[in-house]
Design an enzyme around this catalytic site. Structure first.
Site, mmCIF file in Angstrom:
data_model
loop_
_atom_site.group_PDB
_atom_site.id
_atom_site.type_symbol
_atom_site.label_atom_id
_atom_site.label_comp_id
_atom_site.label_asym_id
_atom_site.label_seq_id
_atom_site.Cartn_x
_atom_site.Cartn_y
_atom_site.Cartn_z
ATOM 1 N N GLU A 17 0.782 -0.775 0.457
ATOM 2 C CA GLU A 17 0.264 -0.130 0.047
ATOM 3 C C GLU A 17 0.619 1.349 0.352
ATOM 4 O O GLU A 17 1.958 1.042 0.855
ATOM 5 C CB GLU A 17 -0.953 -0.190 1.019
ATOM 6 C CG GLU A 17 -0.068 -0.446 2.355
ATOM 7 C CD GLU A 17 -0.632 0.041 3.397
ATOM 8 O OE1 GLU A 17 -1.379 0.869 4.035
ATOM 9 O OE2 GLU A 17 -0.935 -0.915 4.236
ATOM 10 N N LYS A 77 -6.739 9.690 1.347
ATOM 11 C CA LYS A 77 -6.309 8.214 1.831
ATOM 12 C C LYS A 77 -7.394 7.592 1.122
ATOM 13 O O LYS A 77 -8.718 7.757 1.462
ATOM 14 C CB LYS A 77 -6.321 7.749 3.192
ATOM 15 C CG LYS A 77 -6.088 7.113 3.945
ATOM 16 C CD LYS A 77 -6.009 6.806 5.377
ATOM 17 C CE LYS A 77 -6.046 5.782 6.200
ATOM 18 N NZ LYS A 77 -6.260 5.727 7.907
ATOM 19 N N VAL A 97 -4.931 -1.033 2.354
ATOM 20 C CA VAL A 97 -5.142 -2.500 2.353
ATOM 21 C C VAL A 97 -6.246 -2.759 1.698
ATOM 22 O O VAL A 97 -6.100 -3.522 1.142
ATOM 23 C CB VAL A 97 -5.084 -3.039 3.793
ATOM 24 C CG1 VAL A 97 -5.285 -4.859 3.126
ATOM 25 C CG2 VAL A 97 -3.952 -2.951 4.821
ATOM 26 N N ASP A 126 -17.756 2.180 13.346
ATOM 27 C CA ASP A 126 -16.913 2.551 12.342
ATOM 28 C C ASP A 126 -15.715 1.400 12.216
ATOM 29 O O ASP A 126 -14.912 0.459 12.867
ATOM 30 C CB ASP A 126 -15.657 3.909 13.132
ATOM 31 C CG ASP A 126 -14.304 3.473 11.480
ATOM 32 O OD1 ASP A 126 -14.334 2.948 11.281
ATOM 33 O OD2 ASP A 126 -13.513 5.260 11.663
ATOM 34 N N SER A 128 -13.397 -1.006 9.250
ATOM 35 C CA SER A 128 -12.738 -0.982 8.309
ATOM 36 C C SER A 128 -13.034 -1.698 7.068
ATOM 37 O O SER A 128 -13.200 -2.538 7.167
ATOM 38 C CB SER A 128 -11.191 -0.476 8.600
ATOM 39 O OG SER A 128 -10.660 -1.145 7.625
ATOM 40 N N GLN A 129 -13.079 -1.133 5.429
ATOM 41 C CA GLN A 129 -13.098 -1.773 4.403
ATOM 42 C C GLN A 129 -12.271 -3.046 4.504
ATOM 43 O O GLN A 129 -12.308 -3.266 3.601
ATOM 44 C CB GLN A 129 -12.719 -0.383 3.115
ATOM 45 C CG GLN A 129 -13.748 0.299 3.475
ATOM 46 C CD GLN A 129 -13.525 1.213 1.667
ATOM 47 O OE1 GLN A 129 -13.480 1.076 0.285
ATOM 48 N NE2 GLN A 129 -14.051 3.006 2.235
ATOM 49 N N ASP A 130 -11.180 -2.701 4.792
ATOM 50 C CA ASP A 130 -10.048 -3.944 4.711
ATOM 51 C C ASP A 130 -10.770 -5.196 4.912
ATOM 52 O O ASP A 130 -10.776 -5.762 4.851
ATOM 53 C CB ASP A 130 -9.036 -3.674 6.212
ATOM 54 C CG ASP A 130 -8.312 -2.897 5.654
ATOM 55 O OD1 ASP A 130 -8.349 -1.610 4.736
ATOM 56 O OD2 ASP A 130 -7.340 -2.054 6.755
ATOM 57 N N LYS A 147 -3.730 -3.465 14.400
ATOM 58 C CA LYS A 147 -3.963 -2.300 14.603
ATOM 59 C C LYS A 147 -4.143 -2.084 16.123
ATOM 60 O O LYS A 147 -5.511 -2.492 16.371
ATOM 61 C CB LYS A 147 -4.200 -0.873 14.464
ATOM 62 C CG LYS A 147 -3.412 -0.907 12.845
ATOM 63 C CD LYS A 147 -3.584 0.755 11.864
ATOM 64 C CE LYS A 147 -2.787 0.759 10.549
ATOM 65 N NZ LYS A 147 -3.155 -0.002 9.977
#
EC number: 4.2.1.70
Length: 284
Positions: A17, A77, A97, A126, A128-130, A147
C-alpha cells in the site's frame, strides 16, 4: 481508466500500500523504508509493487519520486469504495489495505504486505473496508495483525463472521501490530510450504477470501499490549473517520519517544521479507 503496470509478467511480485508511506510514517522514515523494501526485493529476486493513484492513474510499481510527489502535493487516503472517484476526478490517492488488495487482485498479484490491518474501532460503528475486502478477495496478506488502537474482541469476532482464514507464522497468538500477544489464539504454521498448501486448497475450493498470514513484531521491538492500551486511554481524540488511525499512531510515537515507530519499521521490514518468500514459492 489509465493503468501503468511496470511489473514483469513472469517475475513474482508483492503488492504494498501507499498509505503506509504517505500517511503512516514520518517522511524521512517513509523514504528509508521504501529504499530498504526495494533493496530486499532486489536481493531476494521478487518485484515490490507499491500501489497508488497519481493524477487519476493507477500505478503498480511506484518509484521514490512518485511517492515524494504524493507527499508534497498531498494525497487522499482511499479504500476500495473510493477508487472510481479518485480515478474519475484525477486525484492523487494513497491506497489502504482494502484498495491495495482490490487492485492487486484485479491485476494478477497474489501476495500483499502491510504492517497492521484495519478492523472494528471502539464503539462498533466505524468498521474498516479492509475487513469487507478481505471477505471477498482471494489473496495472501502478510501483516502483524490488526492495529492496536482497534476493538480487538470485536475485530477478532468479525474475522470469524466474515469467514476470513487466519494463520500465525510460527506463533499461535494473534499479534496486535506493536504487540506480540493479544490472548487470542490462531492456527499456527511453521513454514512457507504450509501457507502455500492452505492457499492452494482455498483455490481448489474457490473460496474467495483473503488468507491472513500473521507475522509478529520482532521481540526486541515489541511494545506490550497493556502499555499501548494504557496510553490510548489518555489520548484525546480530535479527529474522526479516516483521520483517526494516522492521528493515534502519531500520538503514540510522541508519547513513547519513538518506540512504536521503531516497532512499526521493524515489523514492516520483516513482513516484506516473509511476503517475498511466499511470492517466490508461489512462482515456482
Amino acid at each position: 481508466m489509465v493503468v501503468e503496470n511496470r511489473l514483469e509478467k513472469e517475475k513474482p511480485a508483492v503488492g504494498m500500500e501507499t498509505t503506509v508511506f504517505v500517511h503512516g510514517l514520518p517522511r524521512k522514515e517513509a523514504i528509508e523504508l521504501f529504499r530498504k523494501a526495494k533493496k530486499i526485493s532486489e536481493e531476494m529476486g521478487f518485484q515490490l509493487a507499491v500501489v497508488g493513484v497519481l493524477k487519476g492513474k493507477i500505478i503498480l510499481g511506484m518509484n521514490e519520486d512518485e511517492l515524494t510527489i504524493m507527499m508534497n502535493e498531498g494525497s487522499e487516503k482511499i479504500g476500495t469504495r473510493e477508487i472510481p472517484i479518485a480515478l474519475a476526478k484525477g486525484m492523487n490517492a494513497a491506497t489502504t489495505v482494502s484498495a491495495t488488495i482490490f487492485l492487486c487482485k484485479r491485476f494478477g498479484i497474489d501476495v500483499v504486505v502491510t504492517g497492521g490491518t484495519g478492523g472494528v474501532h471502539p464503539g462498533g460503528v466505524d468498521i474498516s473496508q479492509d475487513l469487507t475486502e478481505m471477505a471477498s478477495s482471494r489473496i495472501i496478506l502478510v501483516s502483524s495483525g490488526i492495529k492496536s488502537i482497534l476493538d480487538v474482541d470485536a475485530t477478532f469476532e468479525m474475522l470469524e463472521t466474515l469467514e476470513i482464514p487466519v494463520v500465525g507464522f510460527m506463533t499461535d497468538e494473534f499479534p496486535l501490530f506493536f504487540s506480540r500477544k493479544s490472548g487470542k489464539k490462531v492456527k499456527r504454521v511453521e513454514n512457507v510450504e504450509e501457507i502455500l498448501r492452505i492457499y492452494r486448497t482455498m483455490e481448489e475450493l474457490k473460496l474467495e477470501k483473503t488468507l491472513m498470514v500473521l507475522n509478529p513484531v520482532p521481540e526486541e521491538h515489541e511494545v506490550p499490549r497493556e502499555e499501548i492500551e494504557h496510553l490510548l486511554e489518555n489520548i484525546e481524540l480530535k479527529v474522526e473517520g479516516k483521520d483517526v488511525t494516522p492521528y493515534l499512531l502519531r500520538k503514540l510515537v510522541e508519547i513513547t519517544g519513538g518506540r512504536t515507530l521503531k516497532a512499526n519499521l521493524s515489523l514492516l521490514e520483516e513482513n516484506v521479507k516473509l511476503a517475498g518468500k511466499i511470492a517466490l514459492a508461489l512462482g515456482r
